[in-house]
Design a protein around this motif. Structure first.
Motif, mmCIF file in Angstrom:
data_model
loop_
_atom_site.group_PDB
_atom_site.id
_atom_site.type_symbol
_atom_site.label_atom_id
_atom_site.label_comp_id
_atom_site.label_asym_id
_atom_site.label_seq_id
_atom_site.Cartn_x
_atom_site.Cartn_y
_atom_site.Cartn_z
ATOM 1 N N MET A 1 29.817 36.424 42.593
ATOM 2 C CA MET A 1 31.064 36.688 41.886
ATOM 3 C C MET A 1 31.888 37.717 42.653
ATOM 4 O O MET A 1 31.361 38.589 43.315
ATOM 5 N N ALA A 2 33.180 37.594 42.505
ATOM 6 C CA ALA A 2 34.106 38.535 43.132
ATOM 7 C C ALA A 2 34.369 39.685 42.164
ATOM 8 O O ALA A 2 34.125 39.576 40.967
ATOM 9 N N VAL A 3 34.855 40.784 42.703
ATOM 10 C CA VAL A 3 35.211 41.924 41.859
ATOM 11 C C VAL A 3 36.634 42.361 42.175
ATOM 12 O O VAL A 3 37.140 42.164 43.267
ATOM 13 N N ALA A 4 37.267 42.966 41.169
ATOM 14 C CA ALA A 4 38.610 43.524 41.331
ATOM 15 C C ALA A 4 38.569 44.954 40.810
ATOM 16 O O ALA A 4 37.789 45.279 39.918
ATOM 17 N N LEU A 5 39.409 45.797 41.351
ATOM 18 C CA LEU A 5 39.515 47.177 40.901
ATOM 19 C C LEU A 5 40.660 47.260 39.906
ATOM 20 O O LEU A 5 41.813 47.012 40.242
ATOM 21 N N VAL A 6 40.334 47.592 38.637
ATOM 22 C CA VAL A 6 41.321 47.669 37.568
ATOM 23 C C VAL A 6 41.231 49.047 36.939
ATOM 24 O O VAL A 6 40.209 49.406 36.360
ATOM 25 N N ILE A 15 36.241 33.623 40.001
ATOM 26 C CA ILE A 15 36.756 32.915 41.176
ATOM 27 C C ILE A 15 37.335 33.937 42.145
ATOM 28 O O ILE A 15 38.098 34.819 41.750
ATOM 29 N N THR A 16 36.988 33.823 43.407
ATOM 30 C CA THR A 16 37.466 34.754 44.415
ATOM 31 C C THR A 16 38.963 34.576 44.649
ATOM 32 O O THR A 16 39.429 33.451 44.866
ATOM 33 N N PRO A 17 39.747 35.661 44.572
ATOM 34 C CA PRO A 17 41.172 35.565 44.917
ATOM 35 C C PRO A 17 41.331 35.080 46.359
ATOM 36 O O PRO A 17 40.434 35.244 47.185
ATOM 37 N N ASP A 18 42.470 34.496 46.656
ATOM 38 C CA ASP A 18 42.720 33.959 47.988
ATOM 39 C C ASP A 18 44.055 34.481 48.502
ATOM 40 O O ASP A 18 44.971 34.709 47.714
ATOM 41 N N PHE A 25 46.587 35.134 45.570
ATOM 42 C CA PHE A 25 46.477 34.266 44.410
ATOM 43 C C PHE A 25 45.223 34.650 43.633
ATOM 44 O O PHE A 25 44.140 34.755 44.201
ATOM 45 N N VAL A 26 45.390 34.891 42.330
ATOM 46 C CA VAL A 26 44.271 35.232 41.456
ATOM 47 C C VAL A 26 44.266 34.258 40.276
ATOM 48 O O VAL A 26 45.305 33.707 39.920
ATOM 49 N N PRO A 27 43.111 34.056 39.647
ATOM 50 C CA PRO A 27 43.055 33.156 38.494
ATOM 51 C C PRO A 27 43.896 33.686 37.336
ATOM 52 O O PRO A 27 43.893 34.881 37.036
ATOM 53 N N LEU A 28 44.634 32.805 36.655
ATOM 54 C CA LEU A 28 45.444 33.217 35.510
ATOM 55 C C LEU A 28 44.578 33.786 34.388
ATOM 56 O O LEU A 28 44.989 34.686 33.671
#
Length: 56
Positions: A1-6, A15-18, A25-28
């Motif tokens: 899994m991908a991670v994001a800093l929020v 889903i991994t952003p591209d 692009f990130v998942p809605l």
């Protein structure tokens, strides 16, 4: 899994952003969960509606 800093915290996203042509692009669904927006998809018209005024 991908991670994001929020807000200084790591959040898993499924889903991994591209990056394509210098655009990210990130998942809605990720935006919906993080920012509390209401995201709807109309399969017939292929339109995505995002309402940022939904109640949290």
């Amino acid at each position: 899994m991908a991670v994001a800093l929020v807000n200084g915290e790591l959040v898993e996203i499924d889903i991994t952003p591209d990056v394509i042509s210098n655009r990210t692009f990130v998942p809605l669904r990720f935006l919906n969960e993080i920012f509390g927006a209401n995201v709807e998809y109309d399969a017939e018209t292929h339109m995505v509606s995002i309402d940022g005024d939904s109640a949290n």
